[in-house]
Write a protein that holds these residues in place. Structure first.
Motif, PDB file in Angstrom:
ATOM      1  N   TRP A  60       0.870  -1.186   0.000  1.00 54.87           N
ATOM      2  CA  TRP A  60       0.000   0.000   0.000  1.00 54.87           C
ATOM      3  C   TRP A  60       0.899   1.225   0.000  1.00 54.87           C
ATOM      4  N   ASN A  61       0.879   2.032  -1.059  1.00 55.35           N
ATOM      5  CA  ASN A  61       1.667   3.259  -1.160  1.00 55.35           C
ATOM      6  C   ASN A  61       0.730   4.426  -0.836  1.00 55.35           C
ATOM      7  N   ASN A  68      -0.674   4.755   9.353  1.00 55.23           N
ATOM      8  CA  ASN A  68      -0.039   4.566  10.669  1.00 55.23           C
ATOM      9  C   ASN A  68       1.319   5.270  10.737  1.00 55.23           C
ATOM     10  N   ALA A  69       1.351   6.520  10.287  1.00 53.29           N
ATOM     11  CA  ALA A  69       2.526   7.396  10.319  1.00 53.29           C
ATOM     12  C   ALA A  69       3.648   6.948   9.379  1.00 53.29           C
ATOM     13  N   LYS A  70       3.358   6.060   8.447  1.00 50.09           N
ATOM     14  CA  LYS A  70       4.365   5.622   7.481  1.00 50.09           C
ATOM     15  C   LYS A  70       3.844   5.872   6.070  1.00 50.09           C
ATOM     16  N   VAL A  88      -5.924   5.622   5.466  1.00 49.92           N
ATOM     17  CA  VAL A  88      -4.829   6.460   4.996  1.00 49.92           C
ATOM     18  C   VAL A  88      -5.253   7.923   5.156  1.00 49.92           C
ATOM     19  N   VAL A  89      -4.322   8.775   5.585  1.00 48.86           N
ATOM     20  CA  VAL A  89      -4.651  10.194   5.799  1.00 48.86           C
ATOM     21  C   VAL A  89      -3.646  11.095   5.100  1.00 48.86           C
ATOM     22  N   ARG A  90      -4.152  12.264   4.698  1.00 48.98           N
ATOM     23  CA  ARG A  90      -3.310  13.303   4.112  1.00 48.98           C
ATOM     24  C   ARG A  90      -4.025  14.621   4.355  1.00 48.98           C
ATOM     25  N   GLU A  91      -3.330  15.534   4.991  1.00 50.68           N
ATOM     26  CA  GLU A  91      -3.951  16.810   5.363  1.00 50.68           C
ATOM     27  C   GLU A  91      -4.456  17.559   4.132  1.00 50.68           C
TER      28      GLU A  91
END
Length: 122
Positions: A60-61, A68-70, A88-91
Motif C-alpha cells: 500500500w503506497n 499509521n505514520a508511514k 490512509v490520511v493526508r492533510e
C-alpha cells in the motif's frame, strides 16, 4: 478459508505401486506425499495429497499521505483472502480509492496499489 478436497478412484494391480501425481493449482503448492502399494486384501489404497495455500505481498503506497505514520505498508496475504484497505490520511485531502486495486481477494501474485487523493475535507 480455502480448502481443496478431491477424491479420485484409479485402478491398478494388487501389490503394485500407485502412480499418483499432484495437481498444479493457482495459489496452492502440493506438499510432499508418498505413493503406496495397492492393498491385496481389499484392492484399495488411499494416497493423500495436501496443498498449502500460498502467501503474496500487498504493498500500500500512501502517495503523499500516511498509513499509521508511514508512507507505505506491506501486508502478507494468503491467496484468495479478502483485501481490506487500511486507513490512509493526508492533510487537506480525502482518499478517493486505491489505484491498481481492481480485485476483492488476493491474487496469486504480489500486488502494489497507490492511494488516490481528491481535494476536500478529511
Amino acid at each position: 478459508m480455502l480448502v481443496y478436497i478431491q477424491s479420485k478412484e484409479l485402478t491398478g494391480k494388487a501389490g503394485a505401486q500407485t502412480d499418483t501425481k499432484a495437481k498444479t493449482m493457482t495459489g496452492f503448492e502440493a506438499q510432499t506425499f508418498s505413493n503406496e502399494v495397492i492393498g491385496t486384501a481389499n484392492y484399495r489404497t488411499a494416497v493423500v495429497i495436501s496443498y498449502k495455500r500460498l502467501s503474496y505481498q500487498l504493498t500500500w503506497n500512501a502517495n503523499g499521505g500516511t498509513i499509521n505514520a508511514k508512507s507505505e505498508r506491506v501486508d502478507s496475504l494468503l491467496f484468495g483472502a479478502p483485501i481490506v484497505a487500511p486507513t490512509v490520511v493526508r492533510e487537506g485531502y480525502e482518499c478517493s480509492g486505491w489505484g491498481g486495486l481492481n480485485v476483492e481477494t488476493m491474487p496469486a501474485s504480489d500486488l502494489s496499489v497507490v492511494a488516490l487523493w481528491g481535494a476536500g475535507e478529511v
